[in-house]
Scaffold this motif. Structure first.
Motif, PDB file in Angstrom:
ATOM      1  N   GLN A   1    -114.558  51.105  59.182  1.00  0.00           N
ATOM      2  CA  GLN A   1    -113.447  52.040  59.627  1.00  0.00           C
ATOM      3  C   GLN A   1    -112.759  51.526  60.848  1.00  0.00           C
ATOM      4  OE1 GLN A   1    -111.813  53.675  57.692  1.00  0.00           O
ATOM      5  NE2 GLN A   1    -112.805  55.509  56.875  1.00  0.00           N
ATOM      6  N   GLU A   2    -113.708  51.224  62.112  1.00  0.00           N
ATOM      7  CA  GLU A   2    -113.177  51.148  63.351  1.00  0.00           C
ATOM      8  C   GLU A   2    -112.254  49.938  63.186  1.00  0.00           C
ATOM      9  OE1 GLU A   2    -117.180  50.955  65.100  1.00  0.00           O
ATOM     10  OE2 GLU A   2    -116.565  53.022  65.886  1.00  0.00           O
ATOM     11  N   LEU A   3    -112.830  49.045  62.512  1.00  0.00           N
ATOM     12  CA  LEU A   3    -111.849  47.829  62.456  1.00  0.00           C
ATOM     13  C   LEU A   3    -110.480  48.087  61.731  1.00  0.00           C
ATOM     14  CD1 LEU A   3    -114.453  45.037  61.284  1.00  0.00           C
ATOM     15  CD2 LEU A   3    -113.165  45.107  63.400  1.00  0.00           C
ATOM     16  N   LEU A   4    -110.406  48.896  60.580  1.00  0.00           N
ATOM     17  CA  LEU A   4    -109.516  49.120  59.798  1.00  0.00           C
ATOM     18  C   LEU A   4    -108.598  50.021  60.884  1.00  0.00           C
ATOM     19  CD1 LEU A   4    -108.043  49.245  57.275  1.00  0.00           C
ATOM     20  CD2 LEU A   4    -109.076  51.186  56.707  1.00  0.00           C
TER      21      LEU A   4
ATOM     22  N   PRO B   1    -101.879  50.615  61.441  1.00  0.00           N
ATOM     23  CA  PRO B   1    -101.267  51.559  62.561  1.00  0.00           C
ATOM     24  C   PRO B   1    -101.264  52.981  61.923  1.00  0.00           C
ATOM     25  CG  PRO B   1     -99.533  50.274  61.566  1.00  0.00           C
ATOM     26  CD  PRO B   1    -100.831  49.777  60.878  1.00  0.00           C
ATOM     27  N   VAL B   2    -101.748  53.475  60.969  1.00  0.00           N
ATOM     28  CA  VAL B   2    -101.507  54.743  60.466  1.00  0.00           C
ATOM     29  C   VAL B   2    -102.538  55.117  59.776  1.00  0.00           C
ATOM     30  CG1 VAL B   2     -99.066  54.850  59.929  1.00  0.00           C
ATOM     31  CG2 VAL B   2    -100.477  54.069  58.270  1.00  0.00           C
ATOM     32  N   THR B   3    -102.957  56.620  59.762  1.00  0.00           N
ATOM     33  CA  THR B   3    -104.393  56.790  59.202  1.00  0.00           C
ATOM     34  C   THR B   3    -104.332  56.832  57.557  1.00  0.00           C
ATOM     35  OG1 THR B   3    -103.701  59.215  59.086  1.00  0.00           O
ATOM     36  CG2 THR B   3    -104.523  58.417  61.024  1.00  0.00           C
ATOM     37  N   GLU B   4    -105.288  57.073  56.896  1.00  0.00           N
ATOM     38  CA  GLU B   4    -105.411  57.232  55.343  1.00  0.00           C
ATOM     39  C   GLU B   4    -104.648  58.494  55.123  1.00  0.00           C
ATOM     40  OE1 GLU B   4    -108.806  57.473  51.953  1.00  0.00           O
ATOM     41  OE2 GLU B   4    -109.520  57.069  53.949  1.00  0.00           O
TER      42      GLU B   4
END
Length: 140
Positions: A7-10, A15-18
């Protein structure tokens, strides 16, 4: 040093949240249906009454009402009453502007003569009328 989680890598790479991606996907879903897309492309040119939209797109009134309701709930179109007539036009919302920007990229507008009368109806000569599938293909 601790290893970063997926999650941190993603978060560092996207540049946007899920949740923002879900919202964007929902907005794009409204454009991914051929009849709703035809309506939006028509309303991009000018505001229209339901009878005009029905005649020019070939979408029957019951289905057209459903599509217009979906587009209203998605804040892509609005209706406005002028006397006894009800016109539909593109909404002035962020969502509608994003949709219009995307449509402009995908389907550039035809040049107009500049003399737009807001009360006039769209004539059948201005819109192809070769059946649902063929009409949609002509738009693209």
């Amino acid at each position: 040093m601790m290893a970063e989680t997926n999650q941190e890598l993603l978060r560092h790479r996207v540049p946007v949240t899920e949740e923002q991606c879900r919202s964007l996907a929902e907005e794009m879903r409204m454009l991914a249906q051929p009849q709703r897309l035809m309506i939006l492309l028509l309303l991009r040119q000018q505001r229209c009454m339901v009878a005009d939209i029905e005649r020019l797109t070939g979408i029957t009134q019951p289905m057209l009402s459903q599509y217009l309701g979906q587009l209203r709930r998605a804040e892509l179109v609005v209706s406005e009453r002028v006397g006894r007539k009800i016109f539909y036009r593109l909404a002035q919302t962020v969502t509608a502007q994003k949709a219009q920007d995307l449509l402009t990229i995908l389907v550039p507008e035809r040049s107009s003569d500049g003399a737009a009368d807001e009360e006039k109806s769209v004539s059948s000569e201005e819109w192809p009328s070769h059946g649902h599938g063929a009409m949609f293909a002509q738009l693209l």
